[in-house]
Design a protein around this motif. Structure first.
Motif, mmCIF file in Angstrom:
data_model
loop_
_atom_site.group_PDB
_atom_site.id
_atom_site.type_symbol
_atom_site.label_atom_id
_atom_site.label_comp_id
_atom_site.label_asym_id
_atom_site.label_seq_id
_atom_site.Cartn_x
_atom_site.Cartn_y
_atom_site.Cartn_z
ATOM 1 N N ARG A 1 0.839 -1.186 0.000
ATOM 2 C CA ARG A 1 0.000 0.000 0.000
ATOM 3 C C ARG A 1 0.877 1.239 0.000
ATOM 4 O O ARG A 1 1.916 1.279 0.645
ATOM 5 C CB ARG A 1 -0.902 0.030 1.228
ATOM 6 C CG ARG A 1 -1.952 -1.055 1.203
ATOM 7 C CD ARG A 1 -2.981 -0.823 2.249
ATOM 8 N NE ARG A 1 -2.426 -1.198 3.547
ATOM 9 C CZ ARG A 1 -3.073 -1.043 4.686
ATOM 10 N NH1 ARG A 1 -4.259 -0.513 4.701
ATOM 11 N NH2 ARG A 1 -2.534 -1.396 5.818
ATOM 12 N N ASN A 2 0.440 2.229 -0.714
ATOM 13 C CA ASN A 2 1.111 3.518 -0.737
ATOM 14 C C ASN A 2 0.128 4.574 -0.266
ATOM 15 O O ASN A 2 -1.078 4.452 -0.485
ATOM 16 C CB ASN A 2 1.585 3.877 -2.148
ATOM 17 C CG ASN A 2 2.665 2.945 -2.631
ATOM 18 O OD1 ASN A 2 3.452 2.444 -1.849
ATOM 19 N ND2 ASN A 2 2.701 2.704 -3.920
ATOM 20 N N ALA A 3 0.639 5.601 0.353
ATOM 21 C CA ALA A 3 -0.223 6.677 0.822
ATOM 22 C C ALA A 3 0.489 8.002 0.611
ATOM 23 O O ALA A 3 1.715 8.070 0.633
ATOM 24 C CB ALA A 3 -0.535 6.485 2.297
ATOM 25 N N GLN A 4 -0.303 9.009 0.389
ATOM 26 C CA GLN A 4 0.250 10.348 0.217
ATOM 27 C C GLN A 4 -0.531 11.316 1.089
ATOM 28 O O GLN A 4 -1.755 11.242 1.179
ATOM 29 C CB GLN A 4 0.162 10.790 -1.240
ATOM 30 C CG GLN A 4 1.036 9.986 -2.153
ATOM 31 C CD GLN A 4 0.957 10.471 -3.588
ATOM 32 O OE1 GLN A 4 0.165 11.332 -3.916
ATOM 33 N NE2 GLN A 4 1.787 9.918 -4.433
ATOM 34 N N ILE A 5 0.211 12.223 1.697
ATOM 35 C CA ILE A 5 -0.386 13.271 2.524
ATOM 36 C C ILE A 5 0.211 14.591 2.075
ATOM 37 O O ILE A 5 1.408 14.673 1.776
ATOM 38 C CB ILE A 5 -0.099 13.030 4.019
ATOM 39 C CG1 ILE A 5 -0.707 11.710 4.460
ATOM 40 C CG2 ILE A 5 -0.642 14.155 4.864
ATOM 41 C CD1 ILE A 5 -0.408 11.343 5.885
ATOM 42 N N ALA A 6 -0.606 15.601 2.027
ATOM 43 C CA ALA A 6 -0.138 16.920 1.597
ATOM 44 C C ALA A 6 0.927 17.428 2.566
ATOM 45 O O ALA A 6 0.784 17.295 3.786
ATOM 46 C CB ALA A 6 -1.302 17.899 1.546
ATOM 47 N N PRO A 7 2.004 18.016 2.040
ATOM 48 C CA PRO A 7 3.077 18.526 2.904
ATOM 49 C C PRO A 7 2.600 19.589 3.889
ATOM 50 O O PRO A 7 3.159 19.713 4.976
ATOM 51 C CB PRO A 7 4.092 19.108 1.919
ATOM 52 C CG PRO A 7 3.798 18.444 0.630
ATOM 53 C CD PRO A 7 2.352 18.120 0.630
ATOM 54 N N LEU B 1 -1.031 11.104 10.817
ATOM 55 C CA LEU B 1 -1.091 9.901 9.987
ATOM 56 C C LEU B 1 -2.327 9.064 10.296
ATOM 57 O O LEU B 1 -2.957 8.513 9.402
ATOM 58 C CB LEU B 1 0.178 9.058 10.178
ATOM 59 C CG LEU B 1 1.473 9.677 9.656
ATOM 60 C CD1 LEU B 1 2.658 8.812 10.038
ATOM 61 C CD2 LEU B 1 1.414 9.887 8.168
ATOM 62 N N GLU C 1 -5.414 10.970 8.795
ATOM 63 C CA GLU C 1 -5.443 11.021 7.331
ATOM 64 C C GLU C 1 -5.533 9.637 6.684
ATOM 65 O O GLU C 1 -6.230 9.447 5.706
ATOM 66 C CB GLU C 1 -4.201 11.734 6.799
ATOM 67 C CG GLU C 1 -4.150 13.212 7.124
ATOM 68 C CD GLU C 1 -5.243 13.993 6.415
ATOM 69 O OE1 GLU C 1 -5.501 13.721 5.232
ATOM 70 O OE2 GLU C 1 -5.848 14.860 7.056
ATOM 71 N N LEU C 2 -4.781 8.676 7.237
ATOM 72 C CA LEU C 2 -4.694 7.355 6.612
ATOM 73 C C LEU C 2 -5.548 6.299 7.290
ATOM 74 O O LEU C 2 -5.812 5.248 6.717
ATOM 75 C CB LEU C 2 -3.241 6.874 6.595
ATOM 76 C CG LEU C 2 -2.224 7.780 5.921
ATOM 77 C CD1 LEU C 2 -0.837 7.208 6.086
ATOM 78 C CD2 LEU C 2 -2.576 7.962 4.460
#
Length: 139
Positions: free
Chosen positions: A77-83, A105, A108-109
């Motif tokens: 799994r990959n996840a992205q969060i805005a900087p 985290l 958001e995730l």
């Protein structure tokens, strides 16, 4: 005299080959550093074969695979969060607050990551390293 030396040589080569194939750390170096997950049955079977032929090296192979995390299946799994959201976890002096980062985290995730685990490997970086990769520091 040639036949016994060939047999001994063949047995030695076979034993060395089985030990090379009995360790997930050699086949999956990208899995090292995982803390938990589902156990990969292929790696477990290779380690078990090592136990069948040679008990001590097989146990060592199991120990190394569990210690390095190579026996676990990759999460995938990959996840992205805005900087901008991650900047909330950085203090004024540039240090990351693990409890704030963990809360961000988790919100958001939806995952609770063990950031206080003693096995967690944290890499320290510098501005020079960022510049080497053509990145600009923006903390």
């Amino acid at each position: 005299m040639r036949i016994p030396s060939r047999v001994i040589g063949g047995v030695l080569i076979a034993s060395l080959l089985t030990q090379l194939t009995a360790c997930g750390t050699i086949f999956y170096p990208d899995r090292r550093g995982q803390i938990e997950g589902k156990i990969d049955p292929v790696v477990a079977a290779m380690d078990a074969i090592g136990i069948l032929f040679y008990v001590l090296p097989g146990l060592i192979a199991f120990g190394v695979d569990f210690a390095t995390g190579a026996i676990y299946m990759p999460g995938g799994r990959n996840a992205q969060i805005a900087p901008e959201k991650l900047n909330q976890a950085i203090s004024a002096d540039g240090k990351v607050d693990n409890s704030k980062l963990q809360a961000i985290l988790e919100s958001e995730l939806g995952l609770r990551l063990p950031l206080n685990d003693p096995r967690l490997i944290q890499h320290k970086g510098s501005v020079e390293q960022l510049a080497m990769y053509g990145l600009k520091p923006a903390a």
